[in-house]
Every structure is written in structure tokens, then in C-alpha cells.
Write an enzyme that holds these catalytic residues in place. Structure first.
Site, PDB file in Angstrom:
ATOM      1  N   LYS A  74       0.848  -1.199   0.000  1.00  0.00           N
ATOM      2  CA  LYS A  74       0.000   0.000   0.000  1.00  0.00           C
ATOM      3  C   LYS A  74       0.874   1.236   0.000  1.00  0.00           C
ATOM      4  O   LYS A  74       1.909   1.289   0.659  1.00  0.00           O
ATOM      5  CB  LYS A  74      -0.842  -0.038   1.295  1.00  0.00           C
ATOM      6  N   LYS A  98       5.423   2.548   8.552  1.00  0.00           N
ATOM      7  CA  LYS A  98       4.186   3.186   9.034  1.00  0.00           C
ATOM      8  C   LYS A  98       3.080   2.151   9.219  1.00  0.00           C
ATOM      9  O   LYS A  98       2.404   2.135  10.241  1.00  0.00           O
ATOM     10  CB  LYS A  98       3.768   4.234   7.981  1.00  0.00           C
ATOM     11  N   LYS A 110       5.018   2.673  -2.939  1.00  0.00           N
ATOM     12  CA  LYS A 110       4.801   4.095  -3.256  1.00  0.00           C
ATOM     13  C   LYS A 110       5.006   4.268  -4.753  1.00  0.00           C
ATOM     14  O   LYS A 110       5.729   3.491  -5.391  1.00  0.00           O
ATOM     15  CB  LYS A 110       5.806   4.974  -2.500  1.00  0.00           C
ATOM     16  N   THR A 199      -5.669  12.332   7.060  1.00  0.00           N
ATOM     17  CA  THR A 199      -4.284  12.550   7.492  1.00  0.00           C
ATOM     18  C   THR A 199      -4.224  13.750   8.440  1.00  0.00           C
ATOM     19  O   THR A 199      -3.564  13.708   9.484  1.00  0.00           O
ATOM     20  CB  THR A 199      -3.354  12.716   6.282  1.00  0.00           C
ATOM     21  N   ASN A 237      -3.786  19.304   1.046  1.00  0.00           N
ATOM     22  CA  ASN A 237      -4.708  18.452   1.802  1.00  0.00           C
ATOM     23  C   ASN A 237      -4.325  18.364   3.281  1.00  0.00           C
ATOM     24  O   ASN A 237      -5.116  18.695   4.171  1.00  0.00           O
ATOM     25  CB  ASN A 237      -4.726  17.049   1.152  1.00  0.00           C
ATOM     26  N   SER A 367      -7.555   4.576   4.834  1.00  0.00           N
ATOM     27  CA  SER A 367      -7.501   3.796   3.589  1.00  0.00           C
ATOM     28  C   SER A 367      -7.781   2.320   3.884  1.00  0.00           C
ATOM     29  O   SER A 367      -8.447   1.631   3.106  1.00  0.00           O
ATOM     30  CB  SER A 367      -6.117   3.914   2.944  1.00  0.00           C
TER      31      SER A 367
HETATM   32  P1  NAD Z   1      -0.790  18.382  -1.540  1.00  0.00           P
HETATM   33  O1  NAD Z   1      -0.255  18.325  -2.904  1.00  0.00           O
HETATM   34  O2  NAD Z   1      -2.255  18.365  -1.324  1.00  0.00           O
HETATM   35  O3  NAD Z   1      -0.213  19.639  -0.749  1.00  0.00           O
HETATM   36  C1  NAD Z   1       1.141  19.959  -0.661  1.00  0.00           C
HETATM   37  C2  NAD Z   1       1.206  21.479  -0.549  1.00  0.00           C
HETATM   38  O4  NAD Z   1       2.535  21.866  -0.226  1.00  0.00           O
HETATM   39  C3  NAD Z   1       0.821  22.178  -1.865  1.00  0.00           C
HETATM   40  O5  NAD Z   1      -0.161  23.159  -1.603  1.00  0.00           O
HETATM   41  C4  NAD Z   1       2.139  22.788  -2.328  1.00  0.00           C
HETATM   42  O6  NAD Z   1       1.976  23.987  -3.053  1.00  0.00           O
HETATM   43  C5  NAD Z   1       2.840  23.015  -0.998  1.00  0.00           C
HETATM   44  N1  NAD Z   1       4.294  23.144  -1.122  1.00  0.00           N
HETATM   45  C6  NAD Z   1       5.138  22.517  -1.969  1.00  0.00           C
HETATM   46  N2  NAD Z   1       6.397  22.947  -1.779  1.00  0.00           N
HETATM   47  C7  NAD Z   1       6.342  23.860  -0.783  1.00  0.00           C
HETATM   48  C8  NAD Z   1       7.311  24.655  -0.128  1.00  0.00           C
HETATM   49  N3  NAD Z   1       8.589  24.605  -0.480  1.00  0.00           N
HETATM   50  N4  NAD Z   1       6.911  25.497   0.860  1.00  0.00           N
HETATM   51  C9  NAD Z   1       5.601  25.561   1.223  1.00  0.00           C
HETATM   52  N5  NAD Z   1       4.632  24.828   0.630  1.00  0.00           N
HETATM   53  C10 NAD Z   1       5.004  23.994  -0.364  1.00  0.00           C
HETATM   54  O7  NAD Z   1      -0.093  17.151  -0.760  1.00  0.00           O
HETATM   55  P2  NAD Z   1      -0.559  16.497   0.597  1.00  0.00           P
HETATM   56  O8  NAD Z   1      -1.376  15.308   0.273  1.00  0.00           O
HETATM   57  O9  NAD Z   1      -1.065  17.526   1.514  1.00  0.00           O
HETATM   58  O10 NAD Z   1       0.836  15.927   1.144  1.00  0.00           O
HETATM   59  C11 NAD Z   1       1.735  16.738   1.897  1.00  0.00           C
HETATM   60  C12 NAD Z   1       2.733  15.823   2.600  1.00  0.00           C
HETATM   61  O11 NAD Z   1       2.028  14.892   3.423  1.00  0.00           O
HETATM   62  C13 NAD Z   1       3.613  14.989   1.690  1.00  0.00           C
HETATM   63  O12 NAD Z   1       4.869  14.786   2.288  1.00  0.00           O
HETATM   64  C14 NAD Z   1       2.866  13.665   1.626  1.00  0.00           C
HETATM   65  O13 NAD Z   1       3.700  12.574   1.261  1.00  0.00           O
HETATM   66  C15 NAD Z   1       2.408  13.565   3.064  1.00  0.00           C
HETATM   67  N6  NAD Z   1       1.276  12.669   3.275  1.00  0.00           N
HETATM   68  C16 NAD Z   1       0.088  12.851   2.627  1.00  0.00           C
HETATM   69  C17 NAD Z   1      -0.974  11.984   2.885  1.00  0.00           C
HETATM   70  C18 NAD Z   1      -2.328  12.163   2.258  1.00  0.00           C
HETATM   71  O14 NAD Z   1      -3.265  11.442   2.682  1.00  0.00           O
HETATM   72  N7  NAD Z   1      -2.525  13.061   1.326  1.00  0.00           N
HETATM   73  C19 NAD Z   1      -0.792  10.903   3.780  1.00  0.00           C
HETATM   74  C20 NAD Z   1       0.428  10.761   4.441  1.00  0.00           C
HETATM   75  C21 NAD Z   1       1.455  11.648   4.173  1.00  0.00           C
END
Ligand code: NAD
Length: 474
Positions: A74, A98, A110, A199, A237, A367
Site C-alpha cells: 500500500k 508506518k 509508493k 491525514t 490536503n 484507507s
Molecule cells: P498536496 O499536494 O495536497 O499539498 C502539498 C502542498 O505543499 C501544496 O499546496 C504545495 O503547493 C505546498 N508546497 C510545496 N512545496 C512547498 C514549499 N517549499 N513550501 C511551502 N509549501 C510547499 O499534498 P498532501 O497530500 O497535503 O501531502 C503533503 C505531505 O504529506 C507529503 O509529504 C505527503 O507525502 C504527506 N502525506 C500525505 C498523505 C495524504 O493522505 N494526502 C498521507 C500521508 C502523508
């Protein structure tokens, strides 16, 4: 032990390797098992073409399967222009750890597509996503019992809906469980209530667990979030939902939110929902009324605050800026936001770090609920909701008759209702986050030499994976 890192310059993968080794020092595993656990089993590179805008465009993507000690495997799929195979392997390794930490029955995987989604229209992204799904399907890298993607950076329930649809078309004779081939789908495509927020909700539960535990330092000795100042990096998100729940439910002040193009701040606290609506309307958080906007390169994460939540991308806090971080509590909502060296600098300066494999596990936990819902073909709570409502109604009526008083109106609705899917999902998620926190904090309390929550979390996870390997005799 062989290292995990093929390119020592890639500090994300290097950090995971070093964190793994730090935990290994406290474990006594049979010879060779540590190497087996940390090595990535396979990484598939896919190149494909899509005819768009009157010409052929080539795309490159990856799907890493880190560990199959438990199947299916996953992990999310991200769309980002700077992705590469090594980043995907690092993220897949983190998924293995995790899933083991929160005890959901998945191995780690991934994927990524090297693409800037902002450069393509939704129609073009749909065609690209469908082609990518075909390639994954051909190689057994998507399927309910094989490999189950989810959203990550640059993807959302929209991409998951395209993927599940394409998977069903490609497997027309095996549609019964097809919906379980990805999670994070829209409700209409077999998703589950609360997956999009999961998350961020998990981030909230993680901070609450830390604060409630009297063995921790709290926030400068305080045990609640009311008025605590919070900086969030990344307003996608995870960052949006974390900031929303911490401010609306717990009374925290979100004093600064940083994005790629700058940051906005307000010492009184930003109205997170209004800021999100502004971002959706204008394409940026900058220019939001009621906040000061700072455009440009400065990240804002070095400003004064109680809690810093990096929720954007890996390596945000590194050897160059770690000393300038003022937050006492760093909550890793993103994957790998603090490098191994930065972790040591932050902690030697007195900061506490809640590690990514715990903090952002809410996504994979919900999930898991979605995957179970798809395989059982029955919504959570369907069989017992009305029965529970009737029973609660009987209890309320009996109490009223016995006491001669009426049931408090402000509690009546919550007491009487049988539990909608969203309530059950939140309850299940909170339970998992609390139980994982106990595992981490109890281990650290019994073995203080582990030194920090990350090493304790890695140790819990590695022990579980080792036990699984030993049980299957590999
Ligand atoms: P997303 O694409 O929805 O949001 C990421 C945001 O970060 C975007 O708005 C982007 O513009 C911003 N960003 C990028 N570079 C940046 C910077 N240098 N400074 C400030 N902002 C910046 O992605 P997400 O789903 O929110 O994921 C964010 C993190 O959380 C990632 O590391 C992802 O792997 C992790 N994560 C996400 C989930 C999930 O369910 N979506 C689950 C576990 C972990």
C-alpha cells in the site's frame, strides 16, 4: 548491513537509512534480517507516451514495492516534477514502517509520476492517469490483493476515480472486488467518509495524544492547545485539514501558513477555512484580507511559535536552517520533512519531534477502513445503526421517567444517534492513533536510552516486521 542508499546525496533516503540503523542498535535481530527488512524489493520504471495537443508526449513514473512481508502492499501515488526513483523508494520504505507501526495489514509501496499537474488540463491529466494505470495493471502493480495506491502530493480523489475506472475496464471479468484497487476514492466510486480529511485528523489526534500524556513535556508545560501558536508549511490536503481541526476544534492559533510562493501571517490566528476559499478562488494564499502577506523565497518556518507543522515535502528542515527553528514541538505531517542531521540539531536545542511514520499515518489507517469496506461490500454501521438508536432512545426515556427530568437538549442528538460512517471512521482512527502512541511512549519510557519518539516508533515497527518475517520463515 548493506545501506539502503544508492546516492548518498539524496538525504531523504539517507535519513531513513540512518534512522533505521539508530533503531537497529536497540534490537537483537537474527543475522541478515535487518538487511532484508530495509532493502527495497523492487522498483519498476515506466515510460509511456500520450498523444496530446497534436503531438506525442513521453512520461516517466515509478512504483516501488518495498516489502511484501504482508500483502497487498500500500502507498500513495504523487504527481510532482522533481520526483525520482530514489524518492519513491524512500517513501515506500516509510510506508512499510508506518503500516507496521499502526498495525494495518499492508506491506509498503509508493509511486510517482514525474509531472507538474498545473501544466495540464483536467482532461489531459485524465488521459495521462489512465495510461499510467494501464502500465501499472500490466505489471501487477495495482489490484485489490496486490498493490493498492492512494492519493499523495499532487493527486486527489479525482485521480483515484480515474484509476479505479481504468482498472475495472482492464479487468472486466473480475469486477467484484475491483473498487478495492485504490483508496481515497470519491464516495460515489466506493470511497469512505472521512478519507480526504484523514491525514489531517490523524495529525490532530497525534498532538492530542502527546499533550494528554503526562510523561511528555507538553507545550512549555501546558497540556492543551487553547491559544497555542502554530505554523503550518504547505496548505494542501494535509496542511489545510491539520490547521482547520487544530484551530476550529482545539482553539489553537494558526499564526502563519507558508506555501511555495510565500506566506501569510496573523498573530491573532488565521481563519483557515476562509483562507482555503481564498486560495481556491485566486490560486494563492497571498493577498488574503486580514493577514499580512509575504511573497517570495522566505519560508516563514523559522518564525516564533509553539508548534511547527511541516506538511509540504521532504527535507524542509535541514542542516542549514535547523538551528533557526524556534518551535518547541515539531510535528511531522509531511513524509521526511526533517533530515537526520536536522533532527539531532533540533533535539539538542530542546525541541521535541513527533515523527512522520506516526503523525501522518491517519491516511493509511482510513484507507485500510475503505479497503475493508470495499471487500465486505457493506457500509460501516449499516447492520447496527437503527438498533443502537432504538436502544439509546429506550435508555433516555427510562432515565427521564426515573428522574422526572428531561434529557439535556444539547446532548440528546449525540446520545440518540446510532453513529454515521464518518463518526465510526473518526472513532476507529482515534483508537488506532491512541494505541500507536501508547506503544511508542511506553517503549520510550521503559527504554529511555532510545532517546526520542522517532527511534521508539522505528523500533516498534521493525519488531513487528521482523516477527512477520520469522512467522513466514523468510
Ligand atoms: P498536496 O499536494 O495536497 O499539498 C502539498 C502542498 O505543499 C501544496 O499546496 C504545495 O503547493 C505546498 N508546497 C510545496 N512545496 C512547498 C514549499 N517549499 N513550501 C511551502 N509549501 C510547499 O499534498 P498532501 O497530500 O497535503 O501531502 C503533503 C505531505 O504529506 C507529503 O509529504 C505527503 O507525502 C504527506 N502525506 C500525505 C498523505 C495524504 O493522505 N494526502 C498521507 C500521508 C502523508
Amino acid at each position: 548491513m548493506d545501506g539502503l542508499v544508492s546516492n548518498p546525496a539524496s538525504s531523504f533516503l539517507a535519513s531513513i537509512d540512518l534512522n533505521f540503523r539508530a533503531a537497529m542498535a536497540f534490537l537483537d535481530l537474527p543475522e541478515g534480517l535487518a538487511e532484508r527488512i530495509i532493502q527495497c524489493n523492487s522498483t519498476y520504471t515506466v515510460r509511456f507516451g500520450v498523444r496530446l495537443r497534436g503531438r506525442m508526449y513521453s512520461f516517466v513514473g515509478w512504483r516501488s514495492v518495498h516489502s511484501e512481508h504482508c500483502e497487498p502492499v500500500k502507498g500513495g501515488i504523487r504527481y510532482a516534477p522533481d520526483s525520482d526513483a530514489e524518492e519513491v523508494e524512500a517513501l515506500a520504505a516509510l510506508m512499510t514502517l508506518k503500516c507496521a507501526l499502526v498495525d494495518v495489514p499492508f506491506g509498503g509501496s509508493k509511486g510517482a509520476l514525474k509531472i507538474d499537474p498545473r501544466e495540464w488540463t483536467p482532461q489531459e491529466l485524465e488521459r495521462i492517469t489512465r495510461r499510467f494505470t494501464q502500465e501499472l495493471n500490466k505489471r501487477g502493480l495495482i489490484g485489490p490483493g496486490l498493490n493498492v495506491p492512494a492519493p499523495d502530493v499532487g493527486t486527489s480523489e479525482r485521480e483515484m476515480a480515474w484509476m479505479v475506472d481504468e482498472f475495472r475496464r482492464a479487468n472486466p471479468t473480475d469486477v467484484v472486488n475491483a473498487r478495492a484497487c485504490v483508496t481515497g476514492k470519491p464516495l460515489s466510486k466506493g470511497g469512505i467518509a472521512g478519507r480526504t480529511e484523514a491525514t489531517g485528523r490523524g495529525v490532530q489526534f497525534a498532538i492530542q495524544c502527546y499533550l494528554r500524556d503526562t510523561r511528555t513535556a507538553g507545550i512549555s508545560g501546558r497540556r492543551d492547545l487553547k491559544g497555542a501558536s502554530v505554523i503550518v508549511q504547505g496548505f494542501g490536503n494535509v496542511g489545510y485539514h491539520s490547521g482547520k481541526f487544530l484551530s476550529e476544534d482545539d482553539g489553537a492559533r494558526i499564526v502563519l501558513i507558508a506555501e511555495r510562493d510565500g506566506f501569510v501571517s496573523n498573530p491573532e490566528g488565521l481563519p483557515v477555512e476562509a483562507l482555503k476559499q481564498h486560495q481556491l478562488r485566486t490560486g494563492s494564499i497571498l493577498g488574503f484580507e486580514g493577514a499580512t502577506s509575504f511573497a517570495g523565497e522566505m519560508s516563514g518556518i523559522e518564525e516564533e511559535c509553539d508548534i511547527l507543522i511541516p506538511a509540504a515535502m521532504e527535507n524542509a528542515i535541514h542542516i542549514e536552517n535547523a538551528e533557526r527553528i524556534k518551535a518547541r514541538l515539531v510535528v511531522e505531517a509531511a513524509n521526511g520533512p526533517v533530515t537526520f542531521q536536522a533532527d539531532r540539531i533540533l533535539r539538542s536545542g530542546g525541541a521535541t519531534i513527533l515523527p512522520d511514520l506516526y503523525v501522518n499515518a491517519g491516511g493509511v489507517v482510513v484507507s485500510y477502513f475503505e479497503w475493508v469496506k470495499n471487500l465486505t461490500h457493506i457500509p460501516f454501521g449499516l447492520m447496527e445503526r437503527r438498533r443502537r438508536e432504538r436502544r439509546n432512545h429506550t435508555i433516555a426515556t427510562a432515565l427521564e421517567r426515573m428522574t422526572g427530568k428531561t434529557f439535556p437538549a444539547d446532548m440528546r442528538d449525540e446520545f440518540l444517534e446510532g453513529g454515521a460512517e464518518i463518526d465510526l471512521v473518526r472513532s476507529g482512527l482515534e483508537d488506532v492513533m491512541r494505541s500507536a502512541w501508547s506503544n511508542i511512549a511506553d517503549l520510550l519510557a521503559s527504554q529511555p536510552k532510545l532517546g526520542d519518539y522517532r527511534t521508539a516508533a522505528y523500533t516498534v515497527a521493525i519488531r513487528r516486521i521482523a516477527a512477520a518475517y520469522e512467522a513466514i520463515g523468510i
